[in-house]
Design an enzyme around this catalytic site. Structure first.
Site, PDB file in Angstrom:
ATOM      1  N   HIS A 133       0.671  -1.106   0.212  1.00 11.86           N
ATOM      2  CA  HIS A 133       0.062   0.031   0.074  1.00 11.86           C
ATOM      3  C   HIS A 133       0.869   1.158  -0.053  1.00 11.86           C
ATOM      4  CE1 HIS A 133       0.416  -0.034   4.501  1.00 11.86           C
ATOM      5  NE2 HIS A 133       0.542   1.194   4.299  1.00 11.86           N
ATOM      6  N   ASP A 177      -0.086  -7.748   1.772  1.00  6.61           N
ATOM      7  CA  ASP A 177       0.554  -6.244   1.761  1.00  6.61           C
ATOM      8  C   ASP A 177       2.099  -6.330   1.760  1.00  6.61           C
ATOM      9  OD1 ASP A 177       0.470  -3.568   1.812  1.00  6.61           O
ATOM     10  OD2 ASP A 177       0.085  -3.261   3.815  1.00  6.61           O
ATOM     11  N   SER A 206       4.138   3.089   7.429  1.00  3.20           N
ATOM     12  CA  SER A 206       4.083   1.386   6.990  1.00  3.20           C
ATOM     13  C   SER A 206       5.318   1.026   6.129  1.00  3.20           C
ATOM     14  CB  SER A 206       2.887   1.458   6.113  1.00  3.20           C
ATOM     15  OG  SER A 206       1.986   1.920   6.725  1.00  3.20           O
ATOM     16  N   GLY A 207       5.226  -0.340   6.149  1.00  3.21           N
ATOM     17  CA  GLY A 207       6.431  -0.990   5.345  1.00  3.21           C
ATOM     18  C   GLY A 207       7.662  -1.402   6.070  1.00  3.21           C
TER      19      GLY A 207
END
Length: 256
Positions: free
Chosen positions: A71, A118, A203-204
């Protein structure tokens, strides 16, 4: 009840469905954490826009590849993104930093509605130079289990709270693997007895357990560090064969 141990089952499906459709948010600023020892997490990557602003984390899994959340670059032109390695204080030019571009993206059936798969591999335009400040993270075995109660480390450069400023330096947080409200496709973590966890804006980033990369920061439920819900990471052990197949295919094409 937060902190209880139970496996996901059919009775939890309506709760998670409601959450995923309306209550989930991108993760993962670190709330309630601490400053990491400078350059002690040499696999940590910062994804930055052309302006130099950090927007997501990532993990170096090969000199030419960074693993992040799908995402993070959804509907974003990768040519506008730089990958910065070897950083601790993002706003200060550090001699340890390496700034690289993205040449290709590799997805694995990412489902944004269900928040599944994801994960995203970023192929760098040139291999990173490995040294004491830039190093590759260790991957788990395919389908390697991660038991409830395992102690792990989350990290990132995101905000210190929903209304708090960005940190000047890399933050990290001790978290515990839990199974309540979780799904088999995710690793979920919780910090008992205090408001701490991952949150919006970064994120990530990696979840490191016993020195191994077991998770990619994916999403939180109905706010950050509420003490009611676990934080959700993509379960890296489900994607090891896929990661290795991508690496093998690229190496094969690059061979003379």
């Amino acid at each position: 009840m937060p902190g209880s141990c139970r496996s996901p089952g059919p009775s939890l499906a309506p709760v998670l469905l409601a959450v995923l459709l309306g209550g989930a948010a991108r993760a993962a600023e670190i709330v309630g954490g601490r400053e990491a020892q400078p350059h002690s997490r040499p696999y940590m990557a910062s994804l930055q826009l052309a302006s130099g602003s950090h927007f997501c984390g990532g993990t170096l899994v090969h000199p030419s590849f960074v693993l992040t959340a799908a995402h993070c670059l959804n509907n974003l032109n990768p040519q506008r993104v730089s990958v910065v390695l070897g950083a601790h204080r993002l706003q200060t030019p550090e001699p340890t930093q390496q700034r690289l571009s993205i040449s290709r993206l590799f997805e694995n059936n990412y489902d944004p509605q269900e928040k599944l798969n994801d994960v995203l591999l970023l192929q760098l335009d040139q291999p990173a130079i490995l040294n004491t400040h830039v190093a590759v993270a260790q991957l788990p075995q395919q389908a390697q289990p991660l038991p409830h109660g395992t102690q792990c480390l989350a990290m990132g450069w995101g905000r210190l709270g929903t209304l708090e400023p960005l940190p000047q330096v890399l933050q990290e947080l001790n978290v515990t693997v839990v199974t309540f409200l979780c799904r088999p496709q995710n690793v979920c973590t919780y910090v008992p007895r205090r408001s701490a966890g991952i949150c919006f804006g970064d994120s990530g980033g990696p979840l490191i357990c016993d020195g191994v990369l077991h998770g990619v920061d994916s999403f939180v439920i109905r706010g950050c560090a509420t003490g009611q819900y676990p934080d959700f990471f993509a379960r890296v052990s489900l994607y090891v064969d896929w990661i290795n197949s991508v690496l093998s295919s690229v190496r094969g094409k690059d061979s003379p």
